[in-house]
Design a protein around this motif. Structure first.
Motif, PDB file in Angstrom:
ATOM      1  N   VAL A 455      -7.777  -9.709  -5.795  1.00 42.97           N
ATOM      2  CA  VAL A 455      -8.263  -8.327  -6.040  1.00 42.97           C
ATOM      3  C   VAL A 455      -8.298  -7.550  -4.735  1.00 42.97           C
ATOM      4  O   VAL A 455      -7.824  -6.410  -4.651  1.00 42.97           O
ATOM      5  CB  VAL A 455      -9.658  -8.381  -6.696  1.00 42.97           C
ATOM      6  CG1 VAL A 455     -10.266  -6.980  -6.735  1.00 42.97           C
ATOM      7  CG2 VAL A 455      -9.559  -8.956  -8.113  1.00 42.97           C
ATOM      8  N   ASP A 456      -8.880  -8.178  -3.677  1.00 44.99           N
ATOM      9  CA  ASP A 456      -8.938  -7.472  -2.380  1.00 44.99           C
ATOM     10  C   ASP A 456      -7.538  -7.220  -1.826  1.00 44.99           C
ATOM     11  O   ASP A 456      -7.243  -6.144  -1.302  1.00 44.99           O
ATOM     12  CB  ASP A 456      -9.747  -8.299  -1.373  1.00 44.99           C
ATOM     13  CG  ASP A 456     -11.216  -8.395  -1.771  1.00 44.99           C
ATOM     14  OD1 ASP A 456     -11.662  -7.515  -2.537  1.00 44.99           O
ATOM     15  OD2 ASP A 456     -11.875  -9.344  -1.319  1.00 44.99           O
ATOM     16  N   ASP A 457      -6.660  -8.234  -1.934  1.00 44.70           N
ATOM     17  CA  ASP A 457      -5.300  -8.104  -1.387  1.00 44.70           C
ATOM     18  C   ASP A 457      -4.497  -7.045  -2.136  1.00 44.70           C
ATOM     19  O   ASP A 457      -3.686  -6.329  -1.552  1.00 44.70           O
ATOM     20  CB  ASP A 457      -4.594  -9.456  -1.447  1.00 44.70           C
ATOM     21  CG  ASP A 457      -3.352  -9.463  -0.565  1.00 44.70           C
ATOM     22  OD1 ASP A 457      -3.394  -8.819   0.501  1.00 44.70           O
ATOM     23  OD2 ASP A 457      -2.344 -10.095  -0.937  1.00 44.70           O
ATOM     24  N   LEU A 458      -4.716  -6.942  -3.488  1.00 45.90           N
ATOM     25  CA  LEU A 458      -4.000  -5.908  -4.264  1.00 45.90           C
ATOM     26  C   LEU A 458      -4.361  -4.515  -3.779  1.00 45.90           C
ATOM     27  O   LEU A 458      -3.498  -3.645  -3.650  1.00 45.90           O
ATOM     28  CB  LEU A 458      -4.338  -6.049  -5.753  1.00 45.90           C
ATOM     29  CG  LEU A 458      -3.560  -7.125  -6.528  1.00 45.90           C
ATOM     30  CD1 LEU A 458      -4.098  -7.254  -7.936  1.00 45.90           C
ATOM     31  CD2 LEU A 458      -2.081  -6.783  -6.555  1.00 45.90           C
ATOM     32  N   GLU A 459      -5.631  -4.276  -3.490  1.00 48.87           N
ATOM     33  CA  GLU A 459      -6.033  -2.948  -3.000  1.00 48.87           C
ATOM     34  C   GLU A 459      -5.376  -2.647  -1.652  1.00 48.87           C
ATOM     35  O   GLU A 459      -4.914  -1.530  -1.408  1.00 48.87           O
ATOM     36  CB  GLU A 459      -7.555  -2.897  -2.885  1.00 48.87           C
ATOM     37  CG  GLU A 459      -8.282  -2.933  -4.245  1.00 48.87           C
ATOM     38  CD  GLU A 459      -9.794  -2.871  -4.075  1.00 48.87           C
ATOM     39  OE1 GLU A 459     -10.256  -2.882  -2.909  1.00 48.87           O
ATOM     40  OE2 GLU A 459     -10.508  -2.788  -5.098  1.00 48.87           O
ATOM     41  N   GLN A 460      -5.337  -3.668  -0.782  1.00 47.77           N
ATOM     42  CA  GLN A 460      -4.689  -3.453   0.518  1.00 47.77           C
ATOM     43  C   GLN A 460      -3.187  -3.214   0.363  1.00 47.77           C
ATOM     44  O   GLN A 460      -2.611  -2.351   1.032  1.00 47.77           O
ATOM     45  CB  GLN A 460      -4.927  -4.669   1.430  1.00 47.77           C
ATOM     46  CG  GLN A 460      -6.380  -4.875   1.806  1.00 47.77           C
ATOM     47  CD  GLN A 460      -6.588  -6.109   2.668  1.00 47.77           C
ATOM     48  OE1 GLN A 460      -5.623  -6.736   3.063  1.00 47.77           O
ATOM     49  NE2 GLN A 460      -7.851  -6.456   2.941  1.00 47.77           N
ATOM     50  N   LEU A 461      -2.546  -3.985  -0.551  1.00 42.71           N
ATOM     51  CA  LEU A 461      -1.107  -3.813  -0.764  1.00 42.71           C
ATOM     52  C   LEU A 461      -0.800  -2.422  -1.302  1.00 42.71           C
ATOM     53  O   LEU A 461       0.157  -1.764  -0.881  1.00 42.71           O
ATOM     54  CB  LEU A 461      -0.588  -4.877  -1.735  1.00 42.71           C
ATOM     55  CG  LEU A 461      -0.492  -6.294  -1.184  1.00 42.71           C
ATOM     56  CD1 LEU A 461      -0.056  -7.264  -2.279  1.00 42.71           C
ATOM     57  CD2 LEU A 461       0.488  -6.356  -0.032  1.00 42.71           C
ATOM     58  N   ILE A 462      -1.604  -1.961  -2.275  1.00 47.08           N
ATOM     59  CA  ILE A 462      -1.366  -0.620  -2.846  1.00 47.08           C
ATOM     60  C   ILE A 462      -1.551   0.450  -1.777  1.00 47.08           C
ATOM     61  O   ILE A 462      -0.759   1.395  -1.656  1.00 47.08           O
ATOM     62  CB  ILE A 462      -2.300  -0.387  -4.041  1.00 47.08           C
ATOM     63  CG1 ILE A 462      -1.902  -1.321  -5.197  1.00 47.08           C
ATOM     64  CG2 ILE A 462      -2.249   1.070  -4.492  1.00 47.08           C
ATOM     65  CD1 ILE A 462      -2.856  -1.270  -6.367  1.00 47.08           C
ATOM     66  N   GLY A 463      -2.599   0.305  -0.946  1.00 46.22           N
ATOM     67  CA  GLY A 463      -2.802   1.287   0.139  1.00 46.22           C
ATOM     68  C   GLY A 463      -1.639   1.280   1.120  1.00 46.22           C
ATOM     69  O   GLY A 463      -1.165   2.335   1.554  1.00 46.22           O
TER      70      GLY A 463
END
Length: 640
Positions: A455-463
């Motif tokens: 979940v945390d990595d997905l937010e960073q990837l999208i940003g």
């Protein structure tokens, strides 16, 4: 008596003189043009060598740029933070397939152990010592590695995060057999010389052979390979990372000197066309002038010892002897007149020869001036065609990139919303819909897949993807503004847009070194050919950046003066002397080293501004910087 008559001897003498003069003039012309042809042959060979060296350098530089750009990808950063997963191997395969690489990609960890590769069955091998980068990058020339078939070249770079030591290495290889195809002989043979060696590899139809190539290469006029004579020239040094090389070009002597043989044939035909009519004319004139002498010799035997034509026979009486005396006196007067006429004719021939030499020199000067104008016009035309082709290519690339980037950018927001919805639904199911054994199984599954990290990595990837898409959009916009396809059409545009696009294109040259100060006060629509005006901005701004050796400032101003738009570009560079300023707009004039500048940029820019009925001036002092002032009418005065 002589075996040949006087008329024949005179004709032979004058004819020989005519042939001697004609041959001398032909030799002078042949020698002058032969030297120019030899210089042109050497110049053409140098251009061929430089072109081939530049071609090979572009291939190697393109691979180096790709390698350095891949270092910043998110998958490679995973290697740095020791977060290895299957995405690394997939990313390497995707890069190889997308860029159609002729070699393979290898990723080594900090312990120099191969952890990912596009080559199957080689994981776990140690990193060859020669691949270890120096200063984060290293290019390795032709070599062999045990677990790679055939000779290769390699680009190696360090994987590291900012402020951290090396955490891994990325290596890209390229088959040497594929690289060497660019040097295979066609009409020209090529040899590759590495700066650290005194020998070069010459590529022939029968294979590769080693030849000596030292610093005095240009002093050797002829080269002999396989019992054939060649002319040769070597390119300027090329450099990629820690590797320097040169390309030598060789062409058969008989092919290179074919123009000299044609010139000799043309001169022979021209000399014959001039000499034979003149010899015929001399023979006719000699026969006409000698005939009175023959008549005098046959009629006056008793005065044959006298060679003085002023001698006159004393005539007395009215008999036949007196008549003969009168006839001799009259013939003597006519003979004297004939010799005077001969002297006049010879004088005229001398004048004709002198005039012929003057005309040849004048014609040679005119041809040289015409050739120079033709070369300048041809260079302008080639440069214009290059800019049109470049504009079309860049605009096409920008258009093709803009569509998928726009889709990616537009999909980021709904993608984030969908992921939030899935996360909320999963949280809701975990809290409200599942109890007992089902909840424990769900918790175990979430722990196995590391749900919180995902979940945390997905937010960073999208940003990260949003920032990358925004950056690509800005670059594409700059490309589209700079490479306008309406170069030949007069349209109303904002000059400031062209300046901003050009500065965006040149950012990699001045970033972190030159400060750009803008003072835009015009902000009005200007009628012009936007593509051509952008070309002027590109030439002047590129020169300004190059004129600043270390750090400095470039000030770009726009303003209105009367009915004209005025653009002022000032730099704090090294400036130029008065002698350089006088020739700065001349075609082919350049202060750069051989092979780094053509001397056409400012000449073409001057022509573009003149075509817009404007002015381009320069102000500069040594060590005080340079200012270029561009003034063009706000409303076009040219026909559409």
């Amino acid at each position: 008596m002589s075996r040949f008559s006087l008329s024949i001897r005179l004709a032979v003498f004058v004819s020989f003189s005519v042939l001697l003069v004609t041959a001398s003039l032909s030799a002078v012309v042949f020698h002058a043009f032969a030297n120019k042809i030899d210089l042109q042959i050497n110049h053409n060979l140098t251009d061929i060598a430089d072109h081939k060296a530049d071609e090979l350098n572009r291939i190697l530089q393109f691979e180096r740029i790709n390698l350095m750009s891949w270092l910043s990808s998110s998958v490679m950063l995973d290697v740095v933070v020791d977060d290895l997963d299957k995405r690394i191997g997939m990313e390497l395969l995707n890069l190889k397939n997308y860029y159609h690489l002729h070699g393979d990609l290898y990723v080594f960890n900090a312990k120099k152990v191969l952890i990912a590769s596009t080559q199957a069955g080689v994981l776990g091998n140690p990193m060859p010592g020669q691949w270890l980068p120096e200063n984060d990058y290293r290019f390795i020339f032709k070599h062999h590695v045990d677990y790679i078939a055939g000779d290769i070249i390699a680009h190696a770079a360090s994987l590291r995060a900012p402020q951290l030591p090396e955490q891994g290495y990325l290596v890209m290889t390229h088959s040497w057999e594929d690289v060497s195809r660019t040097l295979q002989p066609a009409e020209t043979n090529f040899a590759l010389r590495v700066s650290t060696m005194n020998n070069a590899d010459l590529f022939t139809d029968t294979g590769v052979r080693s030849i000596p190539v030292e610093d005095g290469f240009s002093a050797q006029k002829l080269w002999v390979f396989d019992r054939k004579r060649y002319l040769g020239s070597i390119s300027s040094p090329m450099e990629i990372g820690n590797f320097k090389f040169q390309i030598a070009a060789f062409v058969p002597e008989n092919v290179a000197r074919a123009p000299l043989e044609q010139l000799m044939l043309d001169l022979f035909i021209a000399a014959g066309s001039v000499a034979f009519p003149m010899i015929l004319l001399v023979m006719l004139l000699s026969r006409h002038m000698v005939s009175p002498i023959k008549k005098l010799t046959s009629t006056i035997v008793n005065v044959e010892d006298s060679n003085d034509l002023s001698v006159r026979v004393v005539v007395s009486g009215q008999d036949e002897v007196a008549n003969l005396g009168y006839a001799f006196n009259r013939m003597a007067e006519k003979l004297a007149a004939a010799f005077a006429k001969q002297a006049s004719v010879e004088k005229e021939l001398e004048n004709l020869n002198a005039n012929l030499e003057i005309q040849v020199n004048e014609r040679t000067t005119e041809l040289q001036q015409a050739l120079k104008k033709l070369q300048s016009a041809q260079a302008h035309l080639v440069q214009s065609e290059k800019m049109v082709s470049l504009g079309q290519l860049v605009a096409g690339i920008a258009h093709e990139i803009n569509n998928p980037v726009g889709a990616i950018y537009a999909n980021m927001k709904p993608l984030k919303e969908y992921i939030d919805d899935i996360k909320n639904a999963l949280d809701f199911a975990q809290r409200q819909c599942m109890t007992g054994d089902g909840r424990e199984k769900l918790q175990k599954l979430l722990g196995e897949i590391d749900y919180d990290f995902i979940v945390d990595d997905l937010e960073q990837l999208i940003g990260s993807q949003q920032q990358a898409a925004e950056r690509i959009k800005n670059i594409v916009l700059a490309l589209r503004n700079f490479s306008r396809l309406d170069q030949g059409e007069v349209k109303s545009v904002l000059i400031e847009d062209g300046l901003n696009s050009t500065l965006q294109m040149l950012q990699h040259l001045y970033k972190n070194r030159v400060v750009i100060e803008k003072d835009y006060k015009l902000n009005e629509m200007v009628d012009c050919c936007a593509g051509e005006i952008n070309q002027v901005f590109m030439n002047i701004l590129a020169n300004a950046i190059q004129a600043i050796p270390k750090e400095g400032v470039i000030t770009v101003k726009t303003a209105r003066q009367g009915d004209c738009a005025v653009v002022t570009i000032n730099d704090t560079g090294i400036g130029m002397s008065d002698a350089v300023k006088e020739k700065i707009f001349d075609p082919f004039f350049t202060t750069k080293d051989v092979g780094t500048g053509t001397g056409l940029g400012l000449s073409i820019s001057y022509g573009i501004i003149e075509k817009h009925h404007g002015t381009l001036t320069v102000e500069s002092d040594v060590d005080k910087g340079t200012t270029f002032i561009i003034s063009i009418p706000l409303i076009s005065q040219r026909a559409s």
